[in-house]
Design a protein around this motif. Sequence first.
Motif, PDB file in Angstrom:
ATOM      1  N   MET A 182       0.658 -15.225  13.437  1.00 15.19           N
ATOM      2  CA  MET A 182       0.130 -16.468  13.983  1.00 15.19           C
ATOM      3  C   MET A 182      -1.390 -16.371  14.145  1.00 15.19           C
ATOM      4  SD  MET A 182       1.184 -19.411  14.955  1.00 15.19           S
ATOM      5  CE  MET A 182       1.397 -20.588  16.202  1.00 15.19           C
ATOM      6  N   ASN A 183      -1.866 -15.235  14.650  1.00 16.70           N
ATOM      7  CA  ASN A 183      -3.306 -15.067  14.832  1.00 16.70           C
ATOM      8  C   ASN A 183      -4.060 -15.166  13.517  1.00 16.70           C
ATOM      9  OD1 ASN A 183      -3.143 -14.833  17.591  1.00 16.70           O
ATOM     10  ND2 ASN A 183      -3.212 -12.605  17.595  1.00 16.70           N
ATOM     11  N   SER A 184      -3.487 -14.651  12.441  1.00 13.44           N
ATOM     12  CA  SER A 184      -4.176 -14.714  11.147  1.00 13.44           C
ATOM     13  C   SER A 184      -4.321 -16.167  10.690  1.00 13.44           C
ATOM     14  CB  SER A 184      -3.454 -13.875  10.100  1.00 13.44           C
ATOM     15  OG  SER A 184      -2.146 -14.348   9.904  1.00 13.44           O
ATOM     16  N   PHE A 185      -3.319 -16.995  10.965  1.00  9.58           N
ATOM     17  CA  PHE A 185      -3.412 -18.422  10.646  1.00  9.58           C
ATOM     18  C   PHE A 185      -4.535 -19.063  11.455  1.00  9.58           C
ATOM     19  CE2 PHE A 185      -2.432 -22.810  11.751  1.00  9.58           C
ATOM     20  CZ  PHE A 185      -2.278 -23.383  10.492  1.00  9.58           C
ATOM     21  N   ILE A 186      -4.588 -18.756  12.741  1.00  6.35           N
ATOM     22  CA  ILE A 186      -5.608 -19.346  13.612  1.00  6.35           C
ATOM     23  C   ILE A 186      -7.002 -18.893  13.196  1.00  6.35           C
ATOM     24  CG2 ILE A 186      -6.491 -19.430  15.978  1.00  6.35           C
ATOM     25  CD1 ILE A 186      -3.544 -19.486  16.852  1.00  6.35           C
ATOM     26  N   VAL A 187      -7.156 -17.611  12.883  1.00  7.22           N
ATOM     27  CA  VAL A 187      -8.461 -17.114  12.436  1.00  7.22           C
ATOM     28  C   VAL A 187      -8.880 -17.818  11.147  1.00  7.22           C
ATOM     29  CG1 VAL A 187      -9.669 -15.089  11.525  1.00  7.22           C
ATOM     30  CG2 VAL A 187      -8.310 -14.892  13.613  1.00  7.22           C
ATOM     31  N   ARG A 188      -7.922 -18.012  10.255  1.00  7.94           N
ATOM     32  CA  ARG A 188      -8.229 -18.654   8.974  1.00  7.94           C
ATOM     33  C   ARG A 188      -8.725 -20.089   9.169  1.00  7.94           C
ATOM     34  NH1 ARG A 188      -4.338 -18.921   3.665  1.00  7.94           N
ATOM     35  NH2 ARG A 188      -5.846 -19.989   2.354  1.00  7.94           N
ATOM     36  N   TYR A 189      -8.145 -20.801  10.131  1.00  9.22           N
ATOM     37  CA  TYR A 189      -8.500 -22.202  10.376  1.00  9.22           C
ATOM     38  C   TYR A 189      -9.205 -22.397  11.719  1.00  9.22           C
ATOM     39  CZ  TYR A 189      -5.437 -22.937   6.420  1.00  9.22           C
ATOM     40  OH  TYR A 189      -4.866 -22.888   5.175  1.00  9.22           O
ATOM     41  N   LEU A 190      -9.891 -21.369  12.187  1.00 14.54           N
ATOM     42  CA  LEU A 190     -10.495 -21.363  13.527  1.00 14.54           C
ATOM     43  C   LEU A 190     -11.403 -22.560  13.777  1.00 14.54           C
ATOM     44  CD1 LEU A 190     -10.614 -19.410  16.057  1.00 14.54           C
ATOM     45  CD2 LEU A 190     -12.866 -18.817  15.191  1.00 14.54           C
ATOM     46  N   LYS A 191     -12.323 -22.825  12.892  1.00 14.82           N
ATOM     47  CA  LYS A 191     -13.279 -23.928  13.103  1.00 14.82           C
ATOM     48  C   LYS A 191     -12.550 -25.271  13.183  1.00 14.82           C
ATOM     49  CE  LYS A 191     -17.028 -21.545  13.253  1.00 14.82           C
ATOM     50  NZ  LYS A 191     -17.710 -21.386  14.531  1.00 14.82           N
ATOM     51  N   ALA A 192     -11.570 -25.472  12.330  1.00 13.54           N
ATOM     52  CA  ALA A 192     -10.822 -26.735  12.351  1.00 13.54           C
ATOM     53  C   ALA A 192     -10.003 -26.867  13.629  1.00 13.54           C
ATOM     54  CB  ALA A 192      -9.903 -26.829  11.126  1.00 13.54           C
ATOM     55  N   ILE A 193      -9.398 -25.774  14.075  1.00  9.34           N
ATOM     56  CA  ILE A 193      -8.614 -25.806  15.312  1.00  9.34           C
ATOM     57  C   ILE A 193      -9.524 -26.050  16.503  1.00  9.34           C
ATOM     58  CG2 ILE A 193      -7.163 -24.420  16.859  1.00  9.34           C
ATOM     59  CD1 ILE A 193      -6.040 -23.082  14.264  1.00  9.34           C
ATOM     60  N   GLU A 194     -10.680 -25.391  16.530  1.00  9.32           N
ATOM     61  CA  GLU A 194     -11.632 -25.622  17.624  1.00  9.32           C
ATOM     62  C   GLU A 194     -12.095 -27.075  17.652  1.00  9.32           C
ATOM     63  OE1 GLU A 194     -14.102 -21.639  18.680  1.00  9.32           O
ATOM     64  OE2 GLU A 194     -14.543 -22.530  16.736  1.00  9.32           O
ATOM     65  N   MET A 195     -12.435 -27.624  16.495  1.00  4.90           N
ATOM     66  CA  MET A 195     -12.905 -29.009  16.456  1.00  4.90           C
ATOM     67  C   MET A 195     -11.794 -29.966  16.882  1.00  4.90           C
ATOM     68  SD  MET A 195     -15.315 -31.115  16.135  1.00  4.90           S
ATOM     69  CE  MET A 195     -16.631 -30.212  15.381  1.00  4.90           C
ATOM     70  N   THR A 196     -10.584 -29.693  16.475  1.00  2.00           N
ATOM     71  CA  THR A 196      -9.448 -30.517  16.895  1.00  2.00           C
ATOM     72  C   THR A 196      -9.297 -30.466  18.413  1.00  2.00           C
ATOM     73  OG1 THR A 196      -8.318 -30.142  14.790  1.00  2.00           O
ATOM     74  CG2 THR A 196      -6.957 -30.876  16.653  1.00  2.00           C
ATOM     75  N   GLY A 197      -9.385 -29.273  18.991  1.00  2.00           N
ATOM     76  CA  GLY A 197      -9.294 -29.122  20.445  1.00  2.00           C
ATOM     77  C   GLY A 197     -10.395 -29.868  21.176  1.00  2.00           C
ATOM     78  N   VAL A 198     -11.609 -29.773  20.665  1.00  2.00           N
ATOM     79  CA  VAL A 198     -12.735 -30.476  21.292  1.00  2.00           C
ATOM     80  C   VAL A 198     -12.539 -31.992  21.202  1.00  2.00           C
ATOM     81  CG1 VAL A 198     -15.205 -30.953  21.066  1.00  2.00           C
ATOM     82  CG2 VAL A 198     -14.384 -28.597  21.009  1.00  2.00           C
ATOM     83  N   LEU A 199     -12.125 -32.475  20.037  1.00  2.00           N
ATOM     84  CA  LEU A 199     -11.900 -33.916  19.888  1.00  2.00           C
ATOM     85  C   LEU A 199     -10.749 -34.403  20.767  1.00  2.00           C
ATOM     86  CD1 LEU A 199     -12.459 -34.325  16.050  1.00  2.00           C
ATOM     87  CD2 LEU A 199     -14.002 -35.003  17.910  1.00  2.00           C
ATOM     88  N   MET A 200      -9.734 -33.569  20.936  1.00  2.00           N
ATOM     89  CA  MET A 200      -8.641 -33.920  21.848  1.00  2.00           C
ATOM     90  C   MET A 200      -9.162 -34.076  23.269  1.00  2.00           C
ATOM     91  SD  MET A 200      -5.652 -31.393  20.425  1.00  2.00           S
ATOM     92  CE  MET A 200      -4.473 -31.723  21.751  1.00  2.00           C
ATOM     93  N   ARG A 201     -10.029 -33.167  23.690  1.00  2.00           N
ATOM     94  CA  ARG A 201     -10.578 -33.238  25.048  1.00  2.00           C
ATOM     95  C   ARG A 201     -11.440 -34.483  25.215  1.00  2.00           C
ATOM     96  NH1 ARG A 201     -12.380 -28.002  27.788  1.00  2.00           N
ATOM     97  NH2 ARG A 201     -10.208 -27.640  27.257  1.00  2.00           N
ATOM     98  N   VAL A 202     -12.279 -34.757  24.239  1.00  2.00           N
ATOM     99  CA  VAL A 202     -13.121 -35.955  24.296  1.00  2.00           C
ATOM    100  C   VAL A 202     -12.241 -37.200  24.386  1.00  2.00           C
ATOM    101  CG1 VAL A 202     -14.726 -37.374  22.951  1.00  2.00           C
ATOM    102  CG2 VAL A 202     -15.091 -34.901  23.121  1.00  2.00           C
ATOM    103  N   PHE A 203     -11.186 -37.258  23.566  1.00  2.00           N
ATOM    104  CA  PHE A 203     -10.283 -38.411  23.577  1.00  2.00           C
ATOM    105  C   PHE A 203      -9.612 -38.579  24.939  1.00  2.00           C
ATOM    106  CE2 PHE A 203      -5.950 -40.050  23.128  1.00  2.00           C
ATOM    107  CZ  PHE A 203      -6.234 -41.327  22.668  1.00  2.00           C
TER     108      PHE A 203
END
Length: 85
Positions: free
Chosen positions: A1-22
Amino acid sequence: MNSFIVRYLKAIEMTGVLMRVFSFSLVSWLGPHSPFMFVWIFNTTDAVMLTWCSTLKRDTAYIVLNAFWILVGIVGILRAGNILH
């Protein structure tokens, strides 16, 4: 699971930030008519995502910040569900 997250880290972070803003925008727009249970679940989910990313990056400041938001989210969910008064 961690390898998936590391691979898509920037996209996951941006999704999390946009979720918080929303979620905070929703509360700002709707005020007392906000769907608070939804907002707290959504906000807590983004906090989990961002904490996980911060942990993998070993970014202590953001680990603490987002872990704090997980705790705040849990309290918010309990209050919105009338479990905690």
